[in-house]
Scaffold this motif. Structure first.
Motif, mmCIF file in Angstrom:
data_model
loop_
_atom_site.group_PDB
_atom_site.id
_atom_site.type_symbol
_atom_site.label_atom_id
_atom_site.label_comp_id
_atom_site.label_asym_id
_atom_site.label_seq_id
_atom_site.Cartn_x
_atom_site.Cartn_y
_atom_site.Cartn_z
ATOM 1 N N VAL A 174 -23.564 -7.313 19.349
ATOM 2 C CA VAL A 174 -22.482 -6.736 20.155
ATOM 3 C C VAL A 174 -22.953 -5.427 20.762
ATOM 4 N N GLU A 175 -22.287 -5.072 21.855
ATOM 5 C CA GLU A 175 -22.483 -3.764 22.477
ATOM 6 C C GLU A 175 -21.133 -3.114 22.673
ATOM 7 N N ALA A 176 -21.119 -1.788 22.588
ATOM 8 C CA ALA A 176 -19.870 -1.046 22.744
ATOM 9 C C ALA A 176 -19.472 -0.982 24.216
ATOM 10 N N ILE A 177 -18.161 -1.041 24.453
ATOM 11 C CA ILE A 177 -17.612 -0.792 25.789
ATOM 12 C C ILE A 177 -17.056 0.624 25.752
ATOM 13 N N LYS A 178 -17.800 1.557 26.275
ATOM 14 C CA LYS A 178 -17.477 2.976 26.110
ATOM 15 C C LYS A 178 -16.193 3.382 26.829
ATOM 16 N N SER A 179 -15.860 2.667 27.903
ATOM 17 C CA SER A 179 -14.710 3.077 28.717
ATOM 18 C C SER A 179 -13.381 2.600 28.170
ATOM 19 N N ALA A 180 -13.400 1.916 27.034
ATOM 20 C CA ALA A 180 -12.147 1.403 26.467
ATOM 21 C C ALA A 180 -11.228 2.565 26.111
ATOM 22 N N PRO A 181 -9.917 2.429 26.371
ATOM 23 C CA PRO A 181 -8.985 3.535 26.184
ATOM 24 C C PRO A 181 -8.851 4.012 24.742
ATOM 25 N N GLU A 182 -9.041 3.134 23.775
ATOM 26 C CA GLU A 182 -8.853 3.526 22.379
ATOM 27 C C GLU A 182 -10.197 3.644 21.662
ATOM 28 N N GLY A 183 -11.119 4.350 22.284
ATOM 29 C CA GLY A 183 -12.427 4.501 21.661
ATOM 30 C C GLY A 183 -13.304 3.288 21.933
ATOM 31 N N ALA A 184 -14.371 3.179 21.162
ATOM 32 C CA ALA A 184 -15.352 2.120 21.405
ATOM 33 C C ALA A 184 -14.836 0.773 20.901
ATOM 34 N N THR A 185 -14.713 -0.182 21.815
ATOM 35 C CA THR A 185 -14.519 -1.574 21.420
ATOM 36 C C THR A 185 -15.800 -2.313 21.795
ATOM 37 N N TYR A 186 -15.905 -3.541 21.370
ATOM 38 C CA TYR A 186 -17.188 -4.230 21.492
ATOM 39 C C TYR A 186 -17.034 -5.576 22.184
ATOM 40 N N HIS A 187 -18.128 -5.996 22.827
ATOM 41 C CA HIS A 187 -18.199 -7.355 23.355
ATOM 42 C C HIS A 187 -19.500 -7.987 22.852
ATOM 43 N N VAL A 188 -19.516 -9.302 22.757
ATOM 44 C CA VAL A 188 -20.702 -9.999 22.266
ATOM 45 C C VAL A 188 -21.797 -9.952 23.328
ATOM 46 N N SER A 189 -22.977 -9.487 22.924
ATOM 47 C CA SER A 189 -24.092 -9.353 23.865
ATOM 48 C C SER A 189 -25.239 -10.301 23.566
ATOM 49 N N GLY A 190 -25.152 -11.011 22.444
ATOM 50 C CA GLY A 190 -26.243 -11.919 22.123
ATOM 51 C C GLY A 190 -25.889 -12.895 21.020
ATOM 52 N N ILE A 191 -26.378 -14.125 21.160
ATOM 53 C CA ILE A 191 -26.277 -15.146 20.113
ATOM 54 C C ILE A 191 -27.707 -15.529 19.748
ATOM 55 N N LEU A 192 -28.033 -15.392 18.471
ATOM 56 C CA LEU A 192 -29.404 -15.602 18.012
ATOM 57 C C LEU A 192 -29.526 -16.857 17.149
ATOM 58 N N ASP A 193 -30.745 -17.284 16.953
ATOM 59 C CA ASP A 193 -31.171 -18.215 15.915
ATOM 60 C C ASP A 193 -30.459 -19.561 15.946
ATOM 61 N N PHE A 194 -31.055 -20.484 16.679
ATOM 62 C CA PHE A 194 -30.513 -21.836 16.805
ATOM 63 C C PHE A 194 -31.253 -22.824 15.898
ATOM 64 N N GLY A 195 -31.956 -22.298 14.903
ATOM 65 C CA GLY A 195 -32.782 -23.142 14.055
ATOM 66 C C GLY A 195 -32.020 -24.026 13.085
ATOM 67 N N ASP A 196 -30.732 -23.736 12.864
ATOM 68 C CA ASP A 196 -29.938 -24.550 11.937
ATOM 69 C C ASP A 196 -29.032 -25.541 12.664
ATOM 70 N N MET A 197 -29.277 -25.757 13.931
ATOM 71 C CA MET A 197 -28.445 -26.681 14.685
ATOM 72 C C MET A 197 -28.560 -28.097 14.131
ATOM 73 N N SER A 198 -27.421 -28.773 14.075
ATOM 74 C CA SER A 198 -27.408 -30.178 13.673
ATOM 75 C C SER A 198 -26.076 -30.778 14.087
ATOM 76 N N TYR A 199 -26.000 -32.102 14.038
ATOM 77 C CA TYR A 199 -24.714 -32.739 14.258
ATOM 78 C C TYR A 199 -23.799 -32.432 13.080
ATOM 79 N N GLY A 200 -22.582 -32.041 13.402
ATOM 80 C CA GLY A 200 -21.576 -31.764 12.392
ATOM 81 C C GLY A 200 -20.207 -32.054 12.974
ATOM 82 N N TYR A 201 -19.280 -31.139 12.743
ATOM 83 C CA TYR A 201 -17.900 -31.332 13.189
ATOM 84 C C TYR A 201 -17.341 -29.984 13.629
ATOM 85 N N TYR A 202 -16.338 -30.032 14.504
ATOM 86 C CA TYR A 202 -15.707 -28.785 14.950
ATOM 87 C C TYR A 202 -15.318 -27.903 13.770
#
Length: 376
Positions: free
Chosen positions: A237-265
């Motif tokens: 995540v990275e901070a959104i500095k301009s947020a009115p109530e201090g620092a809020t965050y947004h997702v900036s990266g998804i890592l590590d796809f090594g455990d991918m497999s067929y499963g269920y929702y």
């Protein structure tokens, strides 16, 4: 974390490249001049953070990368790593914050390198990904709104992967993959690592309940491809500095796809809930926020919802038992292996002591509060 089907063999095959050897790989395989390199923590692969020097041919390209060296067992299944790489690129094209996969000088996504260790020649698959900005969410105070967004992200990821096609996609049907959530019963052969303890008693009970109340209902769950490891170190995540109530965050990266497999929702949301509980000051309330976010994309059926409690308990058991087993094989990597155990046993015991009905009441009431627009 990219861990494979047989723990015993994989645990003994982690690459051990020096920084000098890793730098030489980047230059010989990918044609980039390394200016700085340092190791990154990993489970049984080897990762390096690589900075490269700009040249006249790379004036506008990235300068930071992650070199991923797969262990010898994973390197024997190049089609699996190929599919993972194509999924990473597919998701990036769909707007997800995943890395770019760099091509080799021969225009391939991976390269198989062989090293003579003196006693044998070992082969390792090598990849280079762009380095993603941000901090792991394990390092920040996580808000209900961010939990909701992470749940929503998990739902969108599974939904988007419905459109992914690849001739080798069937290799994600990893039947004996220890980290697929349906394989909780495979933990029985690693219970020795817990000794005789209350922890072992709880895991044994979870496994028995899992066999009777989850495995018998798999036919009622909706199947999909799971990321399978949306943990608190694999989401940046990275901070959104301009947020009115201090620092809020947004997702900036998804890592590590090594455990991918067929499963269920329902597997994806259960895994995400479990890992988001690890660092939370009020772990029992996490599930409702993540569930609400996920269900804003993919509403669960009553049968799927009814399995959620045992699936979260099952994932705790997988993470904690496998970590204990791996620590016996690799005590030098104990600090990394035991990240979840610092709070995980406490959370699992609390959930188990409260029971399914009480925990579900908290989760489902919190999730319902989003319907009225008043998130708890």
């Amino acid at each position: 974390m990219s861990r494979g089907d047989d723990l015993q063999s994989q645990a003994l095959t982690k690459p051990a490249f020096s920084e000098t050897q890793a730098s030489a790989l980047v230059e010989s395989v990918f044609g980039l001049k390394v200016s700085k390199i340092q190791p990154l923590p990993s489970y049984d692969d080897q990762n390096f953070h690589v900075c490269v020097s700009r040249t006249k041919d790379t004036t506008d390209g990235p300068t930071e990368y992650v070199l991923k060296i797969s262990n010898t067992e994973s390197s024997k299944t190049p089609e699996l790593i190929e599919v993972q790489s194509h999924i990473i690129m597919f998701l990036r094209d769909a707007g997800f914050p995943t890395a770019s996969v760099c091509r080799t000088k021969g225009d391939n996504l991976t390269s198989l390198v062989s090293i003579d260790s003196g006693s044998e020649i070992a082969s390792y698959l090598v990849r280079l990904l762009t380095y993603l900005p941000g901090r792991p969410i394990a390092e920040i105070p996580i808000s209900p709104q961010l939990l909701y967004e992470i749940g929503r992200l998990a739902g969108k990821l599974d939904k988007t992967l419905e459109k992914f096609h690849h001739p080798k996609l069937s290799c994600l049907r990893r039947e004996n993959f220890i980290w697929n959530l349906k394989n909780v019963p495979l933990l029985e052969k690693y219970l020795y690592a817990l000794g005789q303890s209350r922890n072992r008693e709880i895991v044994t009970q979870v496994i028995q309940l899992f066999k009777g109340e989850v495995l018998t209902k798999l036919g009622d769950f909706r199947e999909c491809v799971n990321h399978g490891d949306l943990n608190d170190h694999n989401i940046l995540v990275e901070a959104i500095k301009s947020a009115p109530e201090g620092a809020t965050y947004h997702v900036s990266g998804i890592l590590d796809f090594g455990d991918m497999s067929y499963g269920y929702y329902v597997f994806e949301v259960a895994i995400t809930i479990m890992y988001m509980m690890i660092e939370s000051k009020s772990p029992l309330h996490v599930g409702g926020h993540v569930l609400a976010g996920f269900e804003s994309v993919i509403p669960l059926t009553p049968v799927e919802r009814g399995a959620l409690f045992l699936l979260v308990c099952g994932r705790f058991c997988q993470s904690l038992v496998i970590a204990a087993h791996s620590c016996q094989l690799h005590p030098e990597n104990k600090e990394y292996l035991m990240i979840t155990a610092k709070t995980g046993w406490k959370h699992l015991q609390q959930m188990f002591d409260m029971g399914q009905e009480a925990v579900e009441e908290i989760w489902f009431q919190t999730a319902r509060s989003y319907d009225s627009g008043i998130a708890m």
